[in-house]
Design a protein around this motif. Structure first.
Motif, PDB file in Angstrom:
ATOM      1  N   LYS A  44       0.831  -1.209   0.000  1.00  0.00           N
ATOM      2  CA  LYS A  44       0.000   0.000   0.000  1.00  0.00           C
ATOM      3  C   LYS A  44       0.865   1.258   0.000  1.00  0.00           C
ATOM      4  O   LYS A  44       0.674   2.157  -0.821  1.00  0.00           O
ATOM      5  CB  LYS A  44      -0.911   0.014   1.244  1.00  0.00           C
ATOM      6  CG  LYS A  44      -1.706  -1.266   1.447  1.00  0.00           C
ATOM      7  CD  LYS A  44      -2.540  -1.208   2.698  1.00  0.00           C
ATOM      8  CE  LYS A  44      -1.755  -1.114   3.996  1.00  0.00           C
ATOM      9  NZ  LYS A  44      -1.037  -2.341   4.375  1.00  0.00           N
ATOM     10  N   SER A  45       1.808   1.297   0.947  1.00  0.00           N
ATOM     11  CA  SER A  45       2.675   2.478   1.016  1.00  0.00           C
ATOM     12  C   SER A  45       3.433   2.648  -0.283  1.00  0.00           C
ATOM     13  O   SER A  45       3.513   3.750  -0.842  1.00  0.00           O
ATOM     14  CB  SER A  45       3.682   2.337   2.155  1.00  0.00           C
ATOM     15  OG  SER A  45       3.021   2.172   3.367  1.00  0.00           O
ATOM     16  N   THR A  46       3.995   1.559  -0.773  1.00  0.00           N
ATOM     17  CA  THR A  46       4.775   1.631  -2.004  1.00  0.00           C
ATOM     18  C   THR A  46       3.935   2.213  -3.131  1.00  0.00           C
ATOM     19  O   THR A  46       4.403   3.071  -3.887  1.00  0.00           O
ATOM     20  CB  THR A  46       5.279   0.231  -2.381  1.00  0.00           C
ATOM     21  OG1 THR A  46       5.845  -0.369  -1.222  1.00  0.00           O
ATOM     22  CG2 THR A  46       6.301   0.306  -3.470  1.00  0.00           C
ATOM     23  N   PHE A 164      -2.323  10.111   1.890  1.00  0.00           N
ATOM     24  CA  PHE A 164      -2.167   9.879   3.330  1.00  0.00           C
ATOM     25  C   PHE A 164      -1.671   8.460   3.539  1.00  0.00           C
ATOM     26  O   PHE A 164      -2.318   7.515   3.116  1.00  0.00           O
ATOM     27  CB  PHE A 164      -3.510  10.045   4.055  1.00  0.00           C
ATOM     28  CG  PHE A 164      -4.047  11.443   4.049  1.00  0.00           C
ATOM     29  CD1 PHE A 164      -3.835  12.286   5.128  1.00  0.00           C
ATOM     30  CD2 PHE A 164      -4.786  11.913   2.974  1.00  0.00           C
ATOM     31  CE1 PHE A 164      -4.345  13.576   5.130  1.00  0.00           C
ATOM     32  CE2 PHE A 164      -5.295  13.203   2.968  1.00  0.00           C
ATOM     33  CZ  PHE A 164      -5.070  14.033   4.058  1.00  0.00           C
ATOM     34  N   ASP A 165      -0.509   8.304   4.169  1.00  0.00           N
ATOM     35  CA  ASP A 165      -0.012   6.952   4.436  1.00  0.00           C
ATOM     36  C   ASP A 165      -0.170   6.656   5.930  1.00  0.00           C
ATOM     37  O   ASP A 165       0.660   7.047   6.743  1.00  0.00           O
ATOM     38  CB  ASP A 165       1.458   6.832   4.024  1.00  0.00           C
ATOM     39  CG  ASP A 165       1.926   5.390   4.073  1.00  0.00           C
ATOM     40  OD1 ASP A 165       1.104   4.513   4.420  1.00  0.00           O
ATOM     41  OD2 ASP A 165       3.103   5.137   3.760  1.00  0.00           O
ATOM     42  N   GLU A 166      -1.237   5.956   6.269  1.00  0.00           N
ATOM     43  CA  GLU A 166      -1.543   5.603   7.656  1.00  0.00           C
ATOM     44  C   GLU A 166      -1.357   6.789   8.590  1.00  0.00           C
ATOM     45  O   GLU A 166      -0.551   6.735   9.524  1.00  0.00           O
ATOM     46  CB  GLU A 166      -0.661   4.433   8.107  1.00  0.00           C
ATOM     47  CG  GLU A 166      -0.732   3.258   7.136  1.00  0.00           C
ATOM     48  CD  GLU A 166      -0.445   1.939   7.809  1.00  0.00           C
ATOM     49  OE1 GLU A 166      -0.667   1.842   9.026  1.00  0.00           O
ATOM     50  OE2 GLU A 166       0.001   1.009   7.119  1.00  0.00           O
ATOM     51  N   PRO A 167      -2.101   7.859   8.377  1.00  0.00           N
ATOM     52  CA  PRO A 167      -1.861   9.095   9.139  1.00  0.00           C
ATOM     53  C   PRO A 167      -2.166   8.963  10.622  1.00  0.00           C
ATOM     54  O   PRO A 167      -1.713   9.796  11.403  1.00  0.00           O
ATOM     55  CB  PRO A 167      -2.813  10.108   8.488  1.00  0.00           C
ATOM     56  CG  PRO A 167      -3.882   9.275   7.876  1.00  0.00           C
ATOM     57  CD  PRO A 167      -3.216   8.012   7.426  1.00  0.00           C
TER      58      PRO A 167
HETATM   59 MG   LIG Z   1       2.884   1.144   4.927  1.00  0.00          MG
END
Ligand SMILES: [Mg+2]
Ligand SMILES: Nc1ncnc2c1ncn2[C@@H]1O[C@H](COP(=O)(O)OP(=O)(O)OP(=O)(O)O)[C@@H](O)[C@H]1O
Lengths: 245, 506
Positions: A44-46, A164-167
């Motif tokens: 997901k982040s990638t 937003f990455d796991e804010p």
């Molecule tokens: Mg991540």
């Protein structure tokens, strides 16, 4: 309202031999809110870091607001000007005050005069409800406040898309709400948002679509109602049963 | 019920303060709680007191009590004349003070040294006090204008051209060395086994050199024209000013926003013109004082200030180079750092002074002081690179990513986000290197430069002041001077560290 502002097609990425992202296709329309979820390590982040070229990729194409980002990352600067990002660990600049954090990029990237940049920054700090702390250093604030500053900082650049990455993952439970509220406000103002999160309440309330990823692929994408009520895939059902327990 | 109330104690009126039964404050309290509170501490206190006794008392006696304060030559400092065992012989320092400060700098010209020191202080002090305004201008003056002015003040001499001539000169030198290299290759090709290859490359290089010659021909011929006129400096100055101002104007944004750049460029050139006029640089300048005559504290300060000011940028550049993703830059930086860290400073100085001239072409000489300066700057730069690298490593990756996500370029991220944080982390290490550099300047005395310590030792041989305590007095004096400077740096660095790390206090 219906032209895609982010268009990802045939995206493939490898870390050495490891195939992190496999044939990702995703279109995000202007004003759309997309929540991306999935098990840890699913990429997901990638994926969202590829959109503003924090990660390079080997195959495929990403088009942001008509600007093309191929594997050679030619238009990095142009794309980054359109895309704001909020990180799990805030990443505020600790040696600068909150106000300076918010004016740095407008001054140095957009060449806006300091006075105007400060006025804009104060406007956004008011919107995330911390105008009184403008002269504090990030280290003097709570996690929730820091994350709201990070959101304001990204907004000062007038981005067309927010990532937003796991804010809220690094926050204590009682601070999660204040950050989510800020994000809901932002959604109501019509911002295009791609949000990696495990806050399913937020997904239900705000998202137009929920995208489920596993092993570097998009396995399922659906409206929140459909997604939670009738998940199609066995993997999705398992994930939801674990997360909604 | 009743016994609960009776056993509950409620104070009706407040008690007045009572002194502690055992004294915990003041001198006696300190003795009791810190110095004599356990057998080990009692022992340590006694040992410490004895050490102080054996060091402080003799020092005070030597420096003050048994010292001779007035006199005109050695006789005043002899035991038989003074009537007691003489400690420090201060009249000797008084007599030698000019030599310790200026070395053999001609007496009539010493005002130039004083003026330079005064200028340095006048620019440095406001730079060091955080409250004072316009740091940018101040720093610009100190780091760019002052070194040039100081050079012409201390060394003397004038200029025969300006930007245009210098550019032409540098380009010509560059071109000459290219052609020279080509000719060397051609000569080699007559004897070597790889003759055809060398011949081709040699001809190519000469061809490139000739092409460059014609490319820069307009510039060099214009320079020669200017040299012919009577006012070569001012003509050249005017042309340079116009060209640079135009470039500044265009880079500053042209008609729209370039006016500020144009104005500051103009102001800079006016300032330069005033300096040139004031110092008479256009017709020879001040009488030249060869660096061989410089000495004493002057040399110590010149060497250490130059070293400090140049080694930090070198160190930063090398540290960034070492982390570069471009292999060539990274390998160069690593090799450079490891080379300079691997050789002792004495070797560097010896090499720069006695070996380098052998390698340089005959007509190309570099001043002895400059050679030592370059050696010290590179040497310290390599050490500073490792200090800075430590700071860079402490910056989380997220900082760079956040800056990149905001659209900041690598240069801006590095100069606005990464370096300010990294340098703050390593202020103690940087200043540590500065302090050791300041003391290491005394090594230049082995390559025939007379710094403070060198001048001091030279003064020992003066029979007029040879007494049993002359050497001790001299070294005590030098020690005090070195201590004052180093202690000053140390305290100032603590102050800066405290101030810059305000954000870490929550
Ligand atoms: Mg991540
Ligand atoms: N720099 C890297 N080098 C090699 N592998 C990496 C690197 N960064 C991430 N990975 C791997 O890529 C995969 C996807 O990582 P990613 O961070 O995108 O997962 P994620 O879905 O965001 O997980 P999480 O929910 O834990 O944040 C993981 O298996 C991870 O180990």
């Amino acid at each position: 309202m219906s032209d895609p502002i982010v268009k990802i097609s045939g995206l493939n990425k490898w870390y050495g031999e490891f195939h992190v992202l496999r044939d990702i296709d995703l279109e995000v329309k202007k004003g759309e809110r997309i929540v991306i979820c999935g098990p840890s390590g699913s990429g997901k982040s990638t994926l969202i870091r590829c959109i503003n070229a924090l990660e390079e990729f080997q195959e495929g194409e990403i088009v942001v607001d008509g600007i093309e980002l191929g594997p050679n990352l030619k238009h990095v600067d142009a794309v980054r000007r359109e895309v704001g990002m909020v990180f799990q660990s805030f990443n505020l600049f600790p040696h600068l005050t909150v106000l300076d954090n918010c004016t740095l990029a407008p001054i140095w990237v957009r060449n806006i005069p300091k006075r105007d940049a400060e006025a804009t920054a104060m406007k956004f700090l008011e919107r995330v409800k911390i105008p009184h702390q403008a002269n504090k250093f990030p280290g003097q604030m709570s996690g929730g406040q820091q994350q709201r500053v990070a959101i304001a900082r990204a907004l000062t650049m007038n981005p067309k898309v927010m990532l937003f990455d796991e804010p809220t993952s690094a926050l204590d439970p009682e601070m999660v709400k204040e950050v989510l509220d800020t994000m809901v406000d932002l959604a109501e103002e019509g911002m295009t948002m791609l949000v990696v999160t495990h806050e399913m309440g937020f997904a239900r309330e705000v998202a137009n679509r929920v995208v489920f990823m596993d092993a570097g692929q998009i396995i399922e994408a659906n409206t929140p109602n459909e997604f939670f009520a009738a998940p199609q895939h066995a993997r999705t059902k398992l994930f939801l049963s674990q997360i909604l327990r | 019920m009743t016994d609960i109330t009776s056993s509950t104690f409620v104070r009706r009126n407040l008690l007045t303060e009572r002194p502690a039964p055992v004294k915990t404050t003041g001198f006696v309290g300190l003795m009791r709680t810190r110095l004599f509170n356990s057998p080990t501490n009692i022992l340590l206190t006694i040992v410490g007191a004895l050490l102080l006794w054996f060091t402080i008392i003799p020092s005070v006696r030597f420096l003050l009590v048994d010292a001779v304060w007035a006199g005109t030559d050695r006789t005043a400092c002899l035991t038989e004349n003074a009537g007691f065992v003489v400690g420090a012989c201060w009249p000797y320092i008084q007599a030698k003070l000019p030599q310790l400060i200026y070395g053999f700098y001609p007496e009539a010209e010493r005002w130039r040294v004083n003026l330079t020191l005064f200028l340095a202080a006048a620019l440095l002090v406001p730079l060091l006090v955080p409250r004072l305004p316009s740091k940018g201008l101040n720093a610009g003056l100190f780091f760019f204008a002052f070194p040039v002015v100081a050079f012409f003040l201390l060394h003397g001499g004038g200029i025969s051209g300006f930007g245009l001539s210098w550019t032409a000169g540098i380009l010509q030198l560059f071109d000459d060395s290219i052609i020279g290299a080509g000719q060397v290759l051609l000569n080699l090709s007559k004897t070597s086994a790889m003759a055809p290859l060398l011949w081709v490359i040699g001809n190519l290089v000469v061809l490139v050199g000739t092409a460059i010659y014609w490319l820069i021909f307009p510039l060099t011929s214009l320079r020669d024209q200017l040299q012919g006129t009577g006012q070569s400096v001012w003509a050249d100055f005017a042309i340079t000013a116009v060209i640079v101002s135009l470039i500044a104007f265009v880079l500053g944004g042209g008609v729209r926003t370039g006016w500020r750049a144009l104005a500051s460029s103009f102001a800079t050139f006016v300032a330069i013109a005033i300096v040139i006029k004031l110092m008479g640089l256009d017709h020879g300048g001040l009488p030249i004082v060869q660096t061989g005559l410089w000495g004493g504290l002057l040399v110590t300060l010149v060497v250490s200030v130059t070293g400090i000011v140049t080694s930090l940028p070198i160190g930063i550049a090398l540290a960034l180079g070492r982390r570069s993703t471009i292999p060539l830059i990274r390998i160069f930086s690593i090799a450079f750092i490891e080379f300079w860290r691997g050789v002792p400073l004495i070797t560097v100085l010896f090499f720069a002074t006695y070996m380098l001239p052998l390698f340089l072409p005959g007509n190309f000489t570099v001043d002895g002081l400059v050679r030592a300066l370059v050696g010290i700057a590179l040497f310290t730069g390599a050490y500073q690179a490792e200090n800075v690298r430590g700071g860079l490593a402490a910056i989380p990756r997220g900082q760079g990513e956040a800056a990149a996500a905001l659209g900041l370029s690598w240069w801006k991220t590095t100069s606005l986000i990464v370096l300010p944080q990294a340098l703050r982390h390593v202020i103690p290490n940087l200043v540590n290197s500065f302090i050791s550099l300041f003391k290491d300047t005394s090594l230049v005395s082995i390559v025939a430069l007379f710094d403070l310590l060198g001048s001091l030792r030279a003064s020992f041989s003066d029979p007029k002041w040879s007494t049993p305590s002359t050497a001790f007095t001299g070294f005590a004096f030098a020690g005090i001077i070195y201590f004052l400077f180093c202690f000053g740096m140390s305290r100032y660095s603590l102050f800066v560290e405290h101030r810059l790390n305000a954000h870490r206090r929550t």
